[in-house]
Design an enzyme around this catalytic site. Structure first.
Site, PDB file in Angstrom:
ATOM      1  N   ALA A  67       0.870  -1.169   0.000  1.00 17.64           N
ATOM      2  CA  ALA A  67       0.000   0.000   0.000  1.00 17.64           C
ATOM      3  C   ALA A  67       0.908   1.221   0.000  1.00 17.64           C
ATOM      4  CB  ALA A  67      -0.872  -0.007   1.245  1.00 17.64           C
ATOM      5  N   GLY A 113       0.445  -4.896   0.907  1.00 18.96           N
ATOM      6  CA  GLY A 113      -0.740  -4.917   0.042  1.00 18.96           C
ATOM      7  C   GLY A 113      -0.496  -5.618  -1.293  1.00 18.96           C
ATOM      8  N   GLU A 116      -0.856  -9.170  -0.513  1.00 22.47           N
ATOM      9  CA  GLU A 116      -2.285  -9.355  -0.210  1.00 22.47           C
ATOM     10  C   GLU A 116      -3.107  -9.391  -1.509  1.00 22.47           C
ATOM     11  OE1 GLU A 116      -2.122  -6.116   2.710  1.00 22.47           O
ATOM     12  OE2 GLU A 116      -3.124  -7.466   4.110  1.00 22.47           O
ATOM     13  N   GLU A 136       4.425  -5.284   7.412  1.00 20.26           N
ATOM     14  CA  GLU A 136       3.681  -4.221   8.111  1.00 20.26           C
ATOM     15  C   GLU A 136       4.145  -3.973   9.540  1.00 20.26           C
ATOM     16  OE1 GLU A 136       2.334  -6.366   6.035  1.00 20.26           O
ATOM     17  OE2 GLU A 136       0.843  -5.358   4.789  1.00 20.26           O
TER      18      GLU A 136
END
Ligand code: COA
Length: 261
Positions: A67, A113, A116, A136
């Site tokens: 992200a 992300g 993910e 993270e």
């Protein structure tokens, strides 16, 4: 097809290639990219000509490096919650439950992300230079786009805990040994390899494939009964033109041409 700023879509022979195109930011997922991906996946899913999708990152370095950290660094507790909820709804859950099969072509870093997103796809192929991880906790946060749920589903709880707690990366071969990716190929072979898998898929009944995706996913949710969903989806197949065509073609010893209905 639409023109996008952060992604591009190429189509041919019933296959759509969706490429995330922010190579200068290692294809990090910002809000605009997530919205564009949602739109592109939805458009592909609505198009009966498209029988499979391959998603990848541009450049030779990254699939998606996570992200976009610069976008959420100043967020409050409330904003953080909204970021995860909206992202899961628009992209990660959406991808997992799409009726059209999606293969992730992991062509480099797939972090946070990015991993993910790859895990939300129906399955994954990696180039030999790919590196995957959920870093993270090194930023003081946890995976928020489904990583704490999908990683244990794919590699088992212990390995997932180790990957999440260490914030470390695994290479392509290790990822294959762990069940995180199905195949590892040379970087230059990745698009062609994924295309040939997508071609194989596209010969089969899209209606049956959609039903299979639905049934498999049902077994991984807390609020659905996978076996019951399978019976219902199996039963529904008997009312489709694809079933008539598939069984008729077999009995007549010819190749099936599925209408996709
Ligand atoms: N969000 C925002 N920008 C990112 C990013 C992310 N997740 N990952 C990389 N970038 C940006 C960098 O800030 C840099 O931008 P700049 O040139 O404007 O400074 C550019 O992409 C290139 O990255 P850089 O770090 O210089 O490349 P590298 O080869 O030295 O390192 C990584 C590659 C992947 C190891 C490193 O970029 C990294 O750790 N990224 C963050 C991974 C992460 O924690 N993801 C989870 C987010 S929740």
């Amino acid at each position: 097809m639409e023109e996008y700023e952060n992604i591009y879509v190429e189509e041919g022979n019933g296959i759509a290639f969706i490429t995330i195109n922010r190579p200068e930011k290692l294809n990090a997922l910002n809000k605009a990219t997530i919205a564009e991906l949602h739109e592109a996946f939805e458009d592909c899913d609505k198009d009966p000509e498209i029988r499979a999708i391959v998603v990848t990152g541009s450049g030779d370095k990254a699939f998606v490096a996570g992200a976009d950290i610069s976008e959420f660094a100043g967020f409050s507790v409330k904003e953080g919650g909204a970021l995860a909820a909206k992202g899961q709804q628009l992209l990660f859950d959406f991808v997992e439950n799409l009726s059209t099969p999606i293969i992730a072509a992991v062509n480099g870093f797939a972090l946070g992300g990015g991993l993910e997103l790859a895990m939300a796809c129906h399955f994954r192929v990696a180039s030999s230079n790919a590196r995957m991880g959920l870093p993270e906790v090194s930023l003081g946060v946890i995976p928020g786009y489904g990583g704490t749920q999908r990683l244990p589903q794919l590699v088992g709880k212990g390995k997932a805990m180790e990957m999440i707690m260490t914030a470390g990366m695994v290479g392509a071969e290790e990822a294959r040994a762990w069940g995180l990716v199905n195949h590892v190929v040379a970087p230059e072979e990745l698009p062609g390899f994924c295309e040939s898998l997508a071609q194989k898929i596209s010969k089969n009944s899209p209606v049956a494939i959609a039903a299979a995706i639905h049934a498999v996913n049902a077994g991984f949710r807390y609020d659905t009964d996978g076996f019951k969903t399978e019976i219902e989806a199996f039963s529904a197949c008997f009312g489709t033109e694809d079933f008539k065509e598939g069984t008729t073609a077999f009995l007549k010893k010819r190749k099936a041409e599925f209408p996709g209905r």
